[in-house]
Design a protein around this motif. Structure first.
Motif, PDB file in Angstrom:
ATOM      1  N   GLU A 270      27.797  26.919   9.024  1.00  0.00           N
ATOM      2  CA  GLU A 270      29.045  27.701   8.991  1.00  0.00           C
ATOM      3  C   GLU A 270      30.122  26.967   9.795  1.00  0.00           C
ATOM      4  OE1 GLU A 270      30.831  32.001  10.499  1.00  0.00           O
ATOM      5  OE2 GLU A 270      28.900  31.298  11.233  1.00  0.00           O
ATOM      6  N   PRO A 271      31.269  26.668   9.206  1.00  0.00           N
ATOM      7  CA  PRO A 271      32.306  25.952   9.951  1.00  0.00           C
ATOM      8  C   PRO A 271      32.717  26.700  11.211  1.00  0.00           C
ATOM      9  CG  PRO A 271      32.855  26.072   7.617  1.00  0.00           C
ATOM     10  CD  PRO A 271      31.674  26.958   7.832  1.00  0.00           C
ATOM     11  N   LEU A 272      32.864  25.956  12.318  1.00  0.00           N
ATOM     12  CA  LEU A 272      33.266  26.580  13.577  1.00  0.00           C
ATOM     13  C   LEU A 272      34.603  27.293  13.433  1.00  0.00           C
ATOM     14  CD1 LEU A 272      32.323  23.782  16.109  1.00  0.00           C
ATOM     15  CD2 LEU A 272      31.235  26.015  15.855  1.00  0.00           C
ATOM     16  N   ALA A 273      35.486  26.737  12.651  1.00  0.00           N
ATOM     17  CA  ALA A 273      36.808  27.343  12.491  1.00  0.00           C
ATOM     18  C   ALA A 273      36.694  28.756  11.935  1.00  0.00           C
ATOM     19  CB  ALA A 273      37.674  26.484  11.574  1.00  0.00           C
ATOM     20  N   GLU A 274      35.767  28.947  10.987  1.00  0.00           N
ATOM     21  CA  GLU A 274      35.610  30.288  10.407  1.00  0.00           C
ATOM     22  C   GLU A 274      34.975  31.231  11.417  1.00  0.00           C
ATOM     23  OE1 GLU A 274      33.749  30.235   6.580  1.00  0.00           O
ATOM     24  OE2 GLU A 274      35.049  28.612   5.900  1.00  0.00           O
ATOM     25  N   LYS A 275      34.056  30.706  12.205  1.00  0.00           N
ATOM     26  CA  LYS A 275      33.394  31.546  13.189  1.00  0.00           C
ATOM     27  C   LYS A 275      34.392  32.096  14.199  1.00  0.00           C
ATOM     28  CE  LYS A 275      29.768  31.450  16.637  1.00  0.00           C
ATOM     29  NZ  LYS A 275      28.838  30.653  17.389  1.00  0.00           N
ATOM     30  N   TYR A 276      35.228  31.211  14.718  1.00  0.00           N
ATOM     31  CA  TYR A 276      36.130  31.649  15.768  1.00  0.00           C
ATOM     32  C   TYR A 276      37.312  32.461  15.262  1.00  0.00           C
ATOM     33  CZ  TYR A 276      33.542  29.106  19.251  1.00  0.00           C
ATOM     34  OH  TYR A 276      32.569  28.700  20.107  1.00  0.00           O
ATOM     35  N   PHE A 277      37.560  32.375  13.972  1.00  0.00           N
ATOM     36  CA  PHE A 277      38.660  33.181  13.457  1.00  0.00           C
ATOM     37  C   PHE A 277      38.177  34.483  12.841  1.00  0.00           C
ATOM     38  CE2 PHE A 277      40.809  29.145  13.995  1.00  0.00           C
ATOM     39  CZ  PHE A 277      41.914  29.586  14.719  1.00  0.00           C
ATOM     40  N   ASP A 278      36.868  34.692  12.910  1.00  0.00           N
ATOM     41  CA  ASP A 278      36.327  35.990  12.548  1.00  0.00           C
ATOM     42  C   ASP A 278      36.738  36.980  13.652  1.00  0.00           C
ATOM     43  OD1 ASP A 278      33.775  37.833  13.259  1.00  0.00           O
ATOM     44  OD2 ASP A 278      34.089  37.677  11.097  1.00  0.00           O
ATOM     45  N   ASP A 279      37.166  38.177  13.280  1.00  0.00           N
ATOM     46  CA  ASP A 279      37.714  39.122  14.259  1.00  0.00           C
ATOM     47  C   ASP A 279      36.752  39.430  15.411  1.00  0.00           C
ATOM     48  OD1 ASP A 279      40.048  39.242  12.987  1.00  0.00           O
ATOM     49  OD2 ASP A 279      39.639  41.115  11.919  1.00  0.00           O
ATOM     50  N   ASP A 280      35.489  39.701  15.081  1.00  0.00           N
ATOM     51  CA  ASP A 280      34.531  40.059  16.119  1.00  0.00           C
ATOM     52  C   ASP A 280      34.251  38.876  17.041  1.00  0.00           C
ATOM     53  OD1 ASP A 280      34.424  42.544  15.088  1.00  0.00           O
ATOM     54  OD2 ASP A 280      32.676  42.138  13.816  1.00  0.00           O
TER      55      ASP A 280
END
Ligand code: SF4
Length: 294
Positions: A270-280
């Protein structure tokens, strides 16, 4: 670059940097990448302004540091098309260490080096690619040092696509940039750009030879040894007044840094960018940071 506002480059009339911008603008539609899918990181210098004139996400970094920023962005968001750019002083001098290790690790990006053989923005000082004997304010008696060999350095370090083109040949420049951008791995393009304001020797860039179009040159771009010999000849002849351009090395097999790390489980799928921009996740990270600062 601000969407809807056509930027007006402030480069001097006749500057080779216009050739890079034009070639890049023409290459991107061929590659099929949109501005929203593209990040352009630039260093400091006249070349650094490229990110202000090219329609994409842009990051104008500090001197010699376009590559570490580009690497981080690509690793955090592998879906981005990442391009880094800077001058010969910025990339081969101040950022030389980053250049070697980004090539060594084969990070998946395109690196365009505007090579005009001087520092342009700061008024013509000697750079790593200035010819021996070149006079400038910093070397008034002429440079006593041999210029760096950027193509050979790149190959030796581990780059998997190495080419040289020139602002005076827009068609070849566009084709090489399109190939470099499509290449999976570190693609280094040494882009000869004349600086008519501070380097009057710019005339050396015309005429030149495209080695892929010439009957005088026959070598296998996938063979490291042949490519290395060709690059050495290309770099020697540049300072003897003969400009050779083209593709010199292409390795389609070696996996990029990100691919290697994901294959051995050292990077999440999972790309880190998507992880950190997930609201939770963003909330959790903020909480972590608050804890850290207590
Ligand atoms: Fe181009 Fe040289 Fe002017 Fe800079 S100083 S914009 S490199 S011509």
């Amino acid at each position: 670059f601000t969407p809807g506002i056509e930027p007006q480059p402030t480069w001097c009339p006749g500057c080779g940097d216009f050739g890079v911008l034009k070639a890049l603008k023409q290459a991107m539609p061929e590659v099929g990448r949109t501005p929203e899918e593209t990040l352009l990181c630039t260093g400091i210098g006249c070349s650094g302004k490229l990110s202000s004139y090219f329609e994409s996400y842009g990051f104008h970094t500090i001197h010699g540091r376009s590559l570490p920023v580009a690497r981080a962005a690509k690793l955090a968001n592998p879906g981005l098309e990442v391009i880094a750019a800077g001058g010969d002083g910025d990339g081969y001098g101040i950022g030389g260490n980053h250049f070697i290790h980004t090539a060594r690790e084969n990070h998946d990006m395109t690196y365009i080096v505007f090579n005009n053989e001087i520092f342009g923005l700061t008024k013509g000082q000697t750079s790593p690619t200035s010819p021996m004997g070149h006079k400038s304010k910093t070397q008034p008696h002429g440079s006593a040092k041999s210029p760096i060999r950027p193509l050979s350095l790149s190959l030796t370090a581990g780059a998997t696509y190495v080419a040289r083109t020139a602002a005076v040949n827009p068609n070849q420049a566009k084709e090489i940039l399109a190939e470099a951008i499509e290449h999976d791995g570190f693609a280094h393009v040494d882009f000869l750009t004349q600086c008519p304001t501070w380097n009057k020797d710019a005339k050396q860039y015309v005429p030149y030879t495209d080695v892929q179009q010439s009957d005088d040159y026959d070598f296998d771009v996938t063979d490291r040894e042949e490519a290395g010999k060709m690059m050495y000849e290309v770099e020697s002849k540049l300072y003897e007044g003969e400009v050779l351009t083209g593709r010199f090395y292409v390795d389609e097999d070696r996996p990029s840094y990100g691919e290697e790390k994901r294959a051995i489980g050292e990077m999440p799928e999972e790309p880190l960018a998507e992880k950190y921009f997930d609201d939770d996740a963003e909330w959790e990270r903020s909480a972590d940071l608050m804890h850290y600062h207590r």
